[in-house]
Motif scaffolding. Sequence first.
Motif, PDB file in Angstrom:
ATOM      1  N   SER A 186      29.334  -4.767   3.198  1.00  0.00           N
ATOM      2  CA  SER A 186      28.598  -4.587   4.654  1.00  0.00           C
ATOM      3  C   SER A 186      27.675  -5.967   4.716  1.00  0.00           C
ATOM      4  O   SER A 186      27.640  -6.682   3.907  1.00  0.00           O
ATOM      5  N   CYS A 188      23.915  -7.413   6.496  1.00  0.00           N
ATOM      6  CA  CYS A 188      22.724  -7.493   6.945  1.00  0.00           C
ATOM      7  C   CYS A 188      22.274  -8.685   7.474  1.00  0.00           C
ATOM      8  O   CYS A 188      22.587  -9.782   6.878  1.00  0.00           O
ATOM      9  N   SER A 208      25.705  -3.652   9.513  1.00  0.00           N
ATOM     10  CA  SER A 208      25.279  -2.544   9.229  1.00  0.00           C
ATOM     11  C   SER A 208      23.640  -2.137   9.075  1.00  0.00           C
ATOM     12  O   SER A 208      23.234  -1.087   8.866  1.00  0.00           O
ATOM     13  N   GLN A 231      14.679   0.945  17.535  1.00  0.00           N
ATOM     14  CA  GLN A 231      15.399   2.223  18.281  1.00  0.00           C
ATOM     15  C   GLN A 231      16.538   1.519  18.666  1.00  0.00           C
ATOM     16  O   GLN A 231      17.564   2.162  18.683  1.00  0.00           O
ATOM     17  N   HIS A 234      18.919   1.264  15.794  1.00  0.00           N
ATOM     18  CA  HIS A 234      19.326   2.647  15.063  1.00  0.00           C
ATOM     19  C   HIS A 234      20.381   3.191  16.266  1.00  0.00           C
ATOM     20  O   HIS A 234      21.288   3.930  15.735  1.00  0.00           O
ATOM     21  N   GLU A 235      20.221   2.922  17.609  1.00  0.00           N
ATOM     22  CA  GLU A 235      21.217   3.409  18.459  1.00  0.00           C
ATOM     23  C   GLU A 235      22.572   2.723  18.173  1.00  0.00           C
ATOM     24  O   GLU A 235      23.485   3.287  18.569  1.00  0.00           O
ATOM     25  N   ARG A 236      22.695   1.768  17.555  1.00  0.00           N
ATOM     26  CA  ARG A 236      23.982   1.030  17.013  1.00  0.00           C
ATOM     27  C   ARG A 236      24.244   1.171  15.551  1.00  0.00           C
ATOM     28  O   ARG A 236      24.919   0.397  14.931  1.00  0.00           O
ATOM     29  N   ASP A 237      23.610   2.257  15.207  1.00  0.00           N
ATOM     30  CA  ASP A 237      23.975   2.792  13.704  1.00  0.00           C
ATOM     31  C   ASP A 237      23.634   1.719  12.703  1.00  0.00           C
ATOM     32  O   ASP A 237      24.182   1.334  11.433  1.00  0.00           O
ATOM     33  N   CYS A 238      22.534   0.837  12.834  1.00  0.00           N
ATOM     34  CA  CYS A 238      22.140  -0.047  12.016  1.00  0.00           C
ATOM     35  C   CYS A 238      20.929   0.442  11.094  1.00  0.00           C
ATOM     36  O   CYS A 238      19.807   0.782  11.874  1.00  0.00           O
ATOM     37  N   ARG A 239      20.670   0.104  10.091  1.00  0.00           N
ATOM     38  CA  ARG A 239      19.422   0.500   9.165  1.00  0.00           C
ATOM     39  C   ARG A 239      18.584  -0.570   9.429  1.00  0.00           C
ATOM     40  O   ARG A 239      19.084  -1.811   9.553  1.00  0.00           O
ATOM     41  N   ASP A 260      13.755   2.036   8.098  1.00  0.00           N
ATOM     42  CA  ASP A 260      14.580   2.877   6.844  1.00  0.00           C
ATOM     43  C   ASP A 260      14.013   2.590   5.692  1.00  0.00           C
ATOM     44  O   ASP A 260      14.057   3.269   4.501  1.00  0.00           O
TER      45      ASP A 260
END
Length: 284
Positions: A186, A188, A208, A231, A234-239, A260
Amino acid sequence: RADKACARAREAGGNGVEVYQQGVGERAAEGAGGGHDLTRVITAALEAGRLVPCYQPIVPLRDLDGERYQAAVRLETEAGETIPASDFMPTAFKRGLVERIDRFVLDRVLEVLAERRAAGTPPRLYVHHAMVTLRSKEWILWLRDRIVELGLVGHAPLLVFELADVLTNLRVAHARFPVLGKLGVSVCVQGFTDQPAAKAILGELPISAIAPAPEFTAEEKRMARLMRLVQFAHERDCRVVGTEIATPQEIARAWDCNLDLIRGPYIHPPQPLLNFDFSEAQQE
């Protein structure tokens, strides 16, 4: 030197005044021929295996399972001195040594992961890399082979890249990030901001996790922007990972803004072993 003082103040939390003090690596370089001498120190450390990984705990603020650490690296000289990455990595970039350092550190991290997996407790390790390393197809093949050889399919580390480095090398990112994903690695992106160019890559690249620039948690006036950025991620499934957390107030802001995970000197400095007590930290 003013630039280096600012950088170190930011590493210390971003809210203080930092007086520049010459580092071990810089003293060695100036004492014997400047950057060329430090290049020899770095090269000798690579050849002798004296680049030493250390690990900073990444603590969850939400209900996330497993242990996580950010891997860092220090250089041990023949004289027994320790040089932090901030003192030798600028020279490594200038002298074209960063790819060797990236591979050396990642190889050590993979071996540690394999040992922990054999013991039944593999953590998630975040490892900083430069985009220049990704340009090599041979490096990709090497990483694939090491993951298979060490039995780390499904347990590979997460690679961390700086936002500015990614934006400067978007063609490499578009070519290589999907390949990393196929290897179970993944990505970051660190130093993330709410600027349009930064936000655009979340829709274009398989990322991710993001780590907002430290000033977003260090400065209360940025809280509203941080909340919107979290926000958006998170809407794009990222921590979202808070870094360089240096005060209780920054932890509170990270919590209020729904981050997170967090790491930083207030939580725990980098350490040579993967033995941080996460259960105690979460209770606190």
